[in-house]
Design a protein around this motif. Structure first.
Motif, short mmCIF file in Angstrom:
data_model
loop_
_atom_site.label_atom_id
_atom_site.label_comp_id
_atom_site.label_asym_id
_atom_site.label_seq_id
_atom_site.Cartn_x
_atom_site.Cartn_y
_atom_site.Cartn_z
N ALA A 73 0.85 -1.19 0.00
CA ALA A 73 0.00 0.00 0.00
C ALA A 73 0.88 1.24 0.00
O ALA A 73 1.59 1.50 0.99
CB ALA A 73 -0.92 -0.01 1.22
N VAL A 74 0.88 1.99 -1.10
CA VAL A 74 1.77 3.14 -1.24
C VAL A 74 0.97 4.37 -1.65
O VAL A 74 -0.04 4.27 -2.36
CB VAL A 74 2.90 2.87 -2.26
CG1 VAL A 74 3.85 1.81 -1.73
CG2 VAL A 74 2.32 2.45 -3.61
N HIS A 75 1.45 5.52 -1.22
CA HIS A 75 0.78 6.79 -1.52
C HIS A 75 1.81 7.81 -1.97
O HIS A 75 2.86 7.97 -1.34
CB HIS A 75 0.05 7.31 -0.29
CG HIS A 75 -0.64 8.63 -0.50
ND1 HIS A 75 0.03 9.83 -0.43
CD2 HIS A 75 -1.93 8.94 -0.79
CE1 HIS A 75 -0.82 10.82 -0.66
NE2 HIS A 75 -2.00 10.31 -0.88
N PHE A 76 1.49 8.51 -3.07
CA PHE A 76 2.35 9.56 -3.59
C PHE A 76 1.54 10.85 -3.73
O PHE A 76 0.40 10.82 -4.21
CB PHE A 76 2.92 9.17 -4.96
CG PHE A 76 3.74 7.92 -4.93
CD1 PHE A 76 5.11 7.97 -4.66
CD2 PHE A 76 3.15 6.68 -5.14
CE1 PHE A 76 5.87 6.82 -4.61
CE2 PHE A 76 3.90 5.52 -5.09
CZ PHE A 76 5.26 5.58 -4.82
N GLY A 77 2.12 11.96 -3.30
CA GLY A 77 1.48 13.24 -3.52
C GLY A 77 0.87 13.86 -2.28
O GLY A 77 1.32 13.61 -1.15
N LYS A 78 -0.14 14.66 -2.50
CA LYS A 78 -0.76 15.45 -1.43
C LYS A 78 -1.39 14.55 -0.38
O LYS A 78 -2.14 13.63 -0.69
CB LYS A 78 -1.82 16.39 -2.02
CG LYS A 78 -2.49 17.26 -0.97
CD LYS A 78 -3.40 18.30 -1.59
CE LYS A 78 -4.07 19.16 -0.53
NZ LYS A 78 -4.86 20.26 -1.09
N LYS A 79 -1.12 14.86 0.88
CA LYS A 79 -1.73 14.12 1.99
C LYS A 79 -2.90 14.92 2.55
O LYS A 79 -4.05 14.62 2.23
CB LYS A 79 -0.69 13.86 3.09
CG LYS A 79 0.47 13.00 2.63
CD LYS A 79 1.51 12.87 3.75
CE LYS A 79 2.74 12.12 3.29
NZ LYS A 79 3.80 12.09 4.32
N HIS A 80 -2.63 15.89 3.42
CA HIS A 80 -3.68 16.74 4.01
C HIS A 80 -4.85 15.88 4.46
O HIS A 80 -6.01 16.16 4.17
CB HIS A 80 -4.13 17.79 2.99
CG HIS A 80 -4.56 19.07 3.63
ND1 HIS A 80 -5.22 20.07 2.95
CD2 HIS A 80 -4.43 19.52 4.90
CE1 HIS A 80 -5.47 21.08 3.76
NE2 HIS A 80 -5.00 20.78 4.94
N MET A 94 -2.10 1.40 -4.92
CA MET A 94 -1.27 2.58 -5.12
C MET A 94 -2.16 3.81 -5.29
O MET A 94 -3.09 3.81 -6.10
CB MET A 94 -0.40 2.38 -6.37
CG MET A 94 0.47 3.56 -6.74
SD MET A 94 1.45 3.15 -8.22
CE MET A 94 2.36 4.67 -8.48
N VAL A 95 -1.86 4.86 -4.53
CA VAL A 95 -2.60 6.12 -4.63
C VAL A 95 -1.66 7.19 -5.17
O VAL A 95 -0.56 7.36 -4.67
CB VAL A 95 -3.16 6.56 -3.27
CG1 VAL A 95 -3.91 7.90 -3.41
CG2 VAL A 95 -4.06 5.50 -2.67
N VAL A 96 -2.12 7.89 -6.20
CA VAL A 96 -1.39 9.04 -6.73
C VAL A 96 -2.29 10.26 -6.57
O VAL A 96 -3.32 10.37 -7.22
CB VAL A 96 -0.99 8.84 -8.20
CG1 VAL A 96 -0.14 10.02 -8.66
CG2 VAL A 96 -0.23 7.53 -8.39
N ASP A 97 -1.88 11.15 -5.69
CA ASP A 97 -2.68 12.31 -5.30
C ASP A 97 -2.12 13.57 -5.94
O ASP A 97 -1.23 14.21 -5.38
CB ASP A 97 -2.66 12.45 -3.77
CG ASP A 97 -4.01 12.22 -3.14
OD1 ASP A 97 -5.00 12.74 -3.68
OD2 ASP A 97 -4.09 11.53 -2.10
#
Length: 474
Positions: A98-105, A161-164
């Protein structure tokens, strides 16, 4: 393996995309996802504001439950703890990468994801009319990091995978760069929306009438001409096209990886943008279609349906739907509904209503509001001055006329429905505070009549002065 790639954009209204009827934007890569997949007809954000919407998405709970109600500053939030569900954690426990790239907030709701740093890569402006700022710089960094991950990952585990991406949010900075009266740039400009003229403002609730006093970006449009608002739309579409290009690059890289053809793509947005409707920009306070209704699109390996799936849903449905598709047990406490049938049957589950809510952006003005939509009827209630709005969307899809005074029986029914929802969901709405100084409720009605600073400008400036004074006196 069932692999999932989620693209989230910031401030993308469904009305900006071709699949939802727009002919002015240029989004060939998103269009391809739509052509080979299915889009929910009417998907709503749980809150049309960045941090509350994102915290709700990843925790699966409305803001009134997880208490992430603002973007911070004068109303700081407490990050969510381990007692709240988290999408990333559920996938991680099930053996996913589980991976996340970009804006969190996200208010802490991205727990369980391995999150890339939030940094910026400076890039040159491609068009001097549409300058880049930190939003676009951050997106370039996100793109590079996501591609770097795809190139190096062994794919020994299934992937979530999340790309934000932040764009088209760069439009906020565009307003600041072009505040006040100015000559629009030369060249063709898109047409203004049907509801650009706001001749019903006197019949709207107080927070809506004085949106310009609580929202810095709206106040910066004082003096704009019709062409300046058309210029705004051109810029909005441009920043969207940049995000679309980046999405295409990531999809191309994934489709040439080891998991080619075994990926389900989801595209959605945290909230929308006013898109010049009612002479307004970006988002704040209002719960209209432009800011609450967002794209929700499925494409790829598990998707057999095509076109538009009729009905209403919420982006809160993402959490239970992904779990269902991945065969992961659903935790307790989720507010959304499993809509996985959309992938094969081109239909959304029948539901009685969907809702969206508002509290405050920064805490300088507080104007709690609730929206509830049942079938084609939409009701909005604000605590300040007991403001109410009623729209019959089949007759008035652009919400040009507030019918609250015209339909007493329907209004009473929708009031009762909202009351029932508030009770059933243990929403503390009616006990929430209202904070709106009369200074920001005093000018003649109409956004172009705004004068002086907004509440965030004046109050944040005063807080900064106090903090500086305290430091100097220590």
């Amino acid at each position: 393996m069932k692999n999932f790639v989620i693209f989230q954009l910031d401030q993308l209204a469904s009305r900006a995309l071709r699949v939802y009827g727009n002919n002015d934007s240029y989004t060939p890569n998103i269009d391809k996802l739509c052509e080979s997949g299915v889009a929910a007809e009417a998907a709503y954000s749980p809150c049309p504001l960045c941090q509350p919407a994102r915290a709700a998405l990843w925790s699966g709970q409305y803001s009134h439950r997880n208490r992430v109600w603002s973007n911070g500053r004068a109303w700081p939030i407490t990050p969510l703890d381990d007692t709240f569900p988290a999408l990333g954690e559920e996938f991680r426990k099930a053996g996913y990468k589980a991976v996340h790239f970009g804006k969190k907030h996200d208010g802490g709701a991205l727990r369980g994801f391995e999150c890339s740093e939030e940094r910026e890569t400076r890039i040159a402006d491609e068009d001097k009319r549409f300058p880049f700022n930190m939003d676009s710089y951050a997106d370039k960094y996100t793109l590079d990091e996501a591609i770097k991950f795809i190139s190096s990952y062994s794919f020994d585990k299934p992937l979530c995978m999340v790309v934000d991406f932040i764009n088209p949010h760069n439009i906020c900075g565009f307003v600041g760069k072009n505040k006040g009266p100015h000559e629009p740039f030369s060249g063709p400009l898109p047409q203004l929306p049907e509801n650009y003229e706001f001749d019903d403002i006197i019949n709207r609730p107080t927070p809506v009438k004085y949106l310009c006093c609580s929202h810095v970006r709206q106040a910066q449009t004082v003096g704009w001409s019709d062409d300046n608002f058309r210029e705004y739309l051109a810029a909005y579409y441009y920043y969207l096209s940049v995000a679309d290009r980046y999405i295409g690059e990531i999809i191309n890289r994934l489709e040439n990886s080891k998991i080619k053809g075994d990926i389900t793509y989801i595209l959605l947005s945290d909230h929308g943008d006013s898109m010049a409707a009612r002479g307004s920009v970006t988002k704040q306070v209002t719960l209209y279609e432009e800011v609450t209704r967002v794209p929700f699109i499925f494409s790829g390996a598990l998707v057999k349906s095509r076109g538009i799936a009729k009905g209403i849903c919420s982006t809160l449905d993402l959490f239970p739907t992904l779990l269902s598709l991945a065969g992961i047990e659903r935790p307790n406490g989720l507010d959304g509904v499993d809509i996985s049938q959309i992938l094969t049957g081109n239909t959304l589950p029948k539901r009685e209503y969907v809702t969206s809510e508002w509290f405050t952006e920064w805490g300088y003005t507080i104007s709690p509001g609730r929206m509830i939509r049942k079938d084609n009827v939409k009701y909005i209630r604000y605590l300040e001055d007991d403001g109410e709005e009623l729209y019959l969307l089949d007759r008035d899809p652009f919400e040009k006329h507030n019918a609250a005074k015209d339909e007493p029986e329907l209004l009473a029914n929708m009031r009762a429905l909202l009351d029932s929802y508030i009770k059933d969901s243990e929403d503390p709405f009616y006990s929430l505070p209202v904070k709106a100084d009369k200074r920001w409720r005093s000018h003649s009605c109409g956004y172009q009549n705004h004068r002086g600073p907004t509440a965030p400008e004046e109050l944040s400036s005063n807080i900064a002065k106090v903090n500086v004074s305290l430091v100097r006196n220590q």
